[in-house]
Design an enzyme around this catalytic site. Structure first.
Site, PDB file in Angstrom:
ATOM      1  N   LYS A 105      74.590  60.059  73.281  1.00  0.00           N
ATOM      2  CA  LYS A 105      75.377  60.507  72.123  1.00  0.00           C
ATOM      3  C   LYS A 105      76.054  61.798  72.535  1.00  0.00           C
ATOM      4  O   LYS A 105      75.416  62.824  72.711  1.00  0.00           O
ATOM      5  CB  LYS A 105      74.455  60.720  70.912  1.00  0.00           C
ATOM      6  CG  LYS A 105      75.000  61.616  69.800  1.00  0.00           C
ATOM      7  CD  LYS A 105      76.326  61.150  69.221  1.00  0.00           C
ATOM      8  CE  LYS A 105      76.749  62.100  68.083  1.00  0.00           C
ATOM      9  NZ  LYS A 105      77.197  63.427  68.575  1.00  0.00           N
TER      10      LYS A 105
ATOM     11  N   GLY B 195      68.094  70.592  70.682  1.00  0.00           N
ATOM     12  CA  GLY B 195      68.954  71.154  69.652  1.00  0.00           C
ATOM     13  C   GLY B 195      68.162  71.918  68.619  1.00  0.00           C
ATOM     14  O   GLY B 195      67.063  72.408  68.896  1.00  0.00           O
ATOM     15  N   SER B 196      68.700  72.016  67.425  1.00  0.00           N
ATOM     16  CA  SER B 196      68.109  72.831  66.375  1.00  0.00           C
ATOM     17  C   SER B 196      66.864  72.171  65.795  1.00  0.00           C
ATOM     18  O   SER B 196      66.702  70.942  65.845  1.00  0.00           O
ATOM     19  CB  SER B 196      69.118  73.064  65.251  1.00  0.00           C
ATOM     20  OG  SER B 196      69.372  71.845  64.557  1.00  0.00           O
TER      21      SER B 196
ATOM     22  N   GLY C 180      67.991  69.766  62.818  1.00  0.00           N
ATOM     23  CA  GLY C 180      68.513  68.482  63.262  1.00  0.00           C
ATOM     24  C   GLY C 180      67.447  67.643  63.941  1.00  0.00           C
ATOM     25  O   GLY C 180      67.344  66.429  63.720  1.00  0.00           O
ATOM     26  N   GLY C 181      66.636  68.296  64.777  1.00  0.00           N
ATOM     27  CA  GLY C 181      65.591  67.575  65.485  1.00  0.00           C
ATOM     28  C   GLY C 181      64.563  66.970  64.550  1.00  0.00           C
ATOM     29  O   GLY C 181      64.129  65.831  64.733  1.00  0.00           O
TER      30      GLY C 181
ATOM     31  N   GLU D 149      63.205  68.919  71.935  1.00  0.00           N
ATOM     32  CA  GLU D 149      63.028  70.343  72.256  1.00  0.00           C
ATOM     33  C   GLU D 149      63.853  71.108  71.240  1.00  0.00           C
ATOM     34  O   GLU D 149      65.067  70.925  71.143  1.00  0.00           O
ATOM     35  CB  GLU D 149      63.506  70.643  73.675  1.00  0.00           C
ATOM     36  CG  GLU D 149      63.333  72.097  74.060  1.00  0.00           C
ATOM     37  CD  GLU D 149      64.391  72.552  75.029  1.00  0.00           C
ATOM     38  OE1 GLU D 149      65.139  73.499  74.678  1.00  0.00           O
ATOM     39  OE2 GLU D 149      64.489  71.970  76.112  1.00  0.00           O
TER      40      GLU D 149
ATOM     41  N   CYS E 264      67.708  78.148  75.101  1.00  0.00           N
ATOM     42  CA  CYS E 264      66.485  77.853  74.362  1.00  0.00           C
ATOM     43  C   CYS E 264      65.342  78.777  74.740  1.00  0.00           C
ATOM     44  O   CYS E 264      64.368  78.911  73.991  1.00  0.00           O
ATOM     45  CB  CYS E 264      66.081  76.396  74.573  1.00  0.00           C
ATOM     46  SG  CYS E 264      66.123  75.881  76.296  1.00  0.00           S
TER      47      CYS E 264
ATOM     48  N   GLU F  42      64.271  81.304  64.510  1.00  0.00           N
ATOM     49  CA  GLU F  42      65.150  81.530  65.654  1.00  0.00           C
ATOM     50  C   GLU F  42      66.550  81.941  65.188  1.00  0.00           C
ATOM     51  O   GLU F  42      67.115  81.337  64.284  1.00  0.00           O
ATOM     52  CB  GLU F  42      65.254  80.270  66.501  1.00  0.00           C
ATOM     53  CG  GLU F  42      66.157  80.433  67.720  1.00  0.00           C
ATOM     54  CD  GLU F  42      66.344  79.135  68.489  1.00  0.00           C
ATOM     55  OE1 GLU F  42      66.578  79.200  69.706  1.00  0.00           O
ATOM     56  OE2 GLU F  42      66.267  78.052  67.864  1.00  0.00           O
TER      57      GLU F  42
END
Length: 530
Positions: free
Chosen positions: A184, A241-242, A245-246, A265, A302, A395
């Site tokens: 994606k 990603g965030s 979203g994750g 992650e 990250c 974060e």
């Protein structure tokens, strides 16, 4: 080759049927040519079907042939030359050297997995030969090895257009495992991703890989992620990603009729502990290294050190003064896109508004209105306020860090104990301080995936021994890494065979050992035939 804006489905390129868009240069805010397309749901289904058709064929290919495929992928990416580097810089604002370095890392990890495959250790082949005369009961013939899990969806990462996107670590490890991959694309760097996907497609044809071994799709809404994660053909997901979203995708993967592993992650603030004795002699040097780590890539890593823990006193004050002075000279850096820039500004403001938080220093403000930039921030807070306020652990994705001032080592331990899961934890101290820091190390081990001593967490080496993951929410499964050869373990699963005829066994377990593997036979490692 040039960017076309098309989708790679079943080995062929197709214009997307669900609208169009253009990438944006975050340094200037200008749109980039050409116009790009979005895949429709029907095209997505075609890609997942092609991956499912390719899966048994690709799984049966020998480690040696998959190794040659990965090497060819790296060769084709390098052959893209300046066109890829220029597109990466245009879509991310990264300087040329950063683009070159990330290309080197991307090709390096493909070649690393190519070498790892030839060894065959990842298959963990085990054979316990039948003991028909064993008393009181005979033992059957039992054989065990690991198999590809099936088609894998990989979500491109905003901050790594090469190393964690189309041919990045998740894709490299999944292909190495024998799993077809559906990428994606990230809409912040779609052209870079497409160029790399073109290279992978050429490599697949050169090496006679099945047509659906690699697909590349773009989408304009969250629905594409939902549809990919819930597609019945998909057997695992790799995501960087965030946390927001994750977690949304993780829940979808877990709530399927057939739940699948979701290797996400996500957020991490990567605590950095500075002990007082080392600051007496090295405060300026540590501050310089810290600022370099904090602002590297405009803090869009990250493993960015977003938290500093230390003991109140003149030593910590000296460190903060040196850090503040160094930050004050740092110009605002380019952020990856408008959403990241706005999110960073909002996150920094939210942090500064928390009770007990005071500002120590800032970097230089953005000089023009062009593009999307972020300035550096350093804040401080007492340990008591930190422990009681979960918002201070959120974060802030960018060059922003918070210093937590602790009264003593007991309070320092309490702060570490209050932390959620992190990717890294760093400890700076003299030799004597580190010798007395066993309890601090033990506490960090419980909360991080990588413990760093007298160094800084940015700069994740791609090696056999690297661990890039950690307890939740840094990652969704703390048992696995997304960097290093152990990353292949995410995309393989064990299968055991009992009293199987030889011609029904996978090559890794046959008596004649056609792949030349080292295998655990009756408890002893050996190569050769049985």
């Amino acid at each position: 080759m040039s960017v076309t804006g098309k989708q790679l489905i079943g080995g062929e390129w197709h214009t997307g049927d669900s609208g169009s868009y253009q990438a944006i240069n975050p340094a200037t805010g200008e749109k980039l040519a050409p116009e790009l397309s979005f895949a429709s749901e029907e095209q997505l289904r075609a890609a997942t079907a092609a991956a499912a058709a390719a899966a048994p064929i690709f799984a049966a290919i020998s480690p040696q042939d998959r190794s040659r495929f990965l090497e060819t992928c790296a060769d084709e990416i390098m052959a893209l030359g300046d066109e890829l580097l220029d597109r990466v810089s245009a879509e991310t604002g990264y300087p040329r050297a950063r683009a070159e370095g990330e290309r080197g890392r991307t090709c390096g990890q493909l070649r690393m997995f190519a070498k790892h495959l030839v060894k065959g250790d990842y298959l963990d082949a085990r054979i316990d030969i039948a003991l028909p005369d064993r008393q009181p009961m005979p033992r059957p013939d039992i054989r065990f090895c690991k198999h590809p899990i099936g088609p894998v969806v990989v979500f491109g990462s905003s901050n790594f257009p090469l190393a964690f996107s189309a041919a990045g670590g998740d894709t490299a490890s999944a292909l190495a495992a024998g799993c077809p991959v559906i990428v994606k694309s990230h809409n912040s760097h779609p052209g870079s991703g497409e160029l790399v996907a073109q290279a992978l497609a050429r490599a697949a044809k050169q090496c006679n890989m099945p047509a659906g071994v690699i697909s590349f799709l773009a989408g304009n809404r969250n629905e594409i992620g939902v549809n990919l994660v819930t597609a019945p053909e998909v057997k695992a997901v790799g995501f960087t990603g965030s946390t927001r979203g994750g977690m949304a995708l993780y829940k979808l993967a877990s709530n399927r009729p057939d739940p699948i592993p979701f290797f996400g992650e996500m957020g991490s603030i990567n605590p950095l502990v500075v002990l007082p004795e080392v600051l007496k002699t090295s405060a300026a040097a540590i501050a310089e290294g810290f600022v370099g780590s904090l602002t590297l890539g405009t803090g869009q890593f990250c493993v960015n050190p977003g938290l500093v823990l230390g003991l109140k006193g003149p030593e910590l004050n000296t460190f903060m003064e040196a850090t503040g002075a160094a930050l004050a000279d740092k110009p605002a850096g380019v952020m990856l896109n408008q959403a990241v820039a706005e999110g960073y500004a909002s996150g920094a403001a939210h942090l500064s508004d928390q009770p007990g938080v005071r500002q120590v220093s800032t970097g230089k403000a953005q000089e023009t209105d062009a593009g999307f930039c972020g300035r550096a921030y350093l804040y401080a807070v007492n340990a008591e306020d930190f422990i009681t306020n979960p918002a201070l652990q959120e974060e802030v994705f960018g060059p922003c860090s918070l210093v937590v001032e602790c009264r003593d080592t007991d309070e320092l331990s309490q702060v570490i104990s209050s932390l959620s899961g992190q990717l890294t934890g760093t400890l700076h101290g003299t030799e004597a301080e580190l010798a007395d820091a066993k309890e601090l190390v033990r506490l960090l081990e419980q909360r991080v995936g990588r413990v760093v001593f007298n160094n800084f967490p940015t700069g994740v080496e791609v090696t056999d021994a690297m661990m890039h993951g950690g307890p939740f929410p840094a990652a969704t499964d703390s048992r696995f890494t997304s960097v290093g050869t152990a990353a292949i373990d995410r995309f393989i699963r064990p299968v055991c065979y009992q009293n199987s005829p030889q011609d029904l066994l996978p090559p890794a377990l046959r008596n004649d050992n056609p792949w030349g593997l080292k295998r655990l036979v009756n408890g002893e490692w050996q190569d050769g035939q049985i």
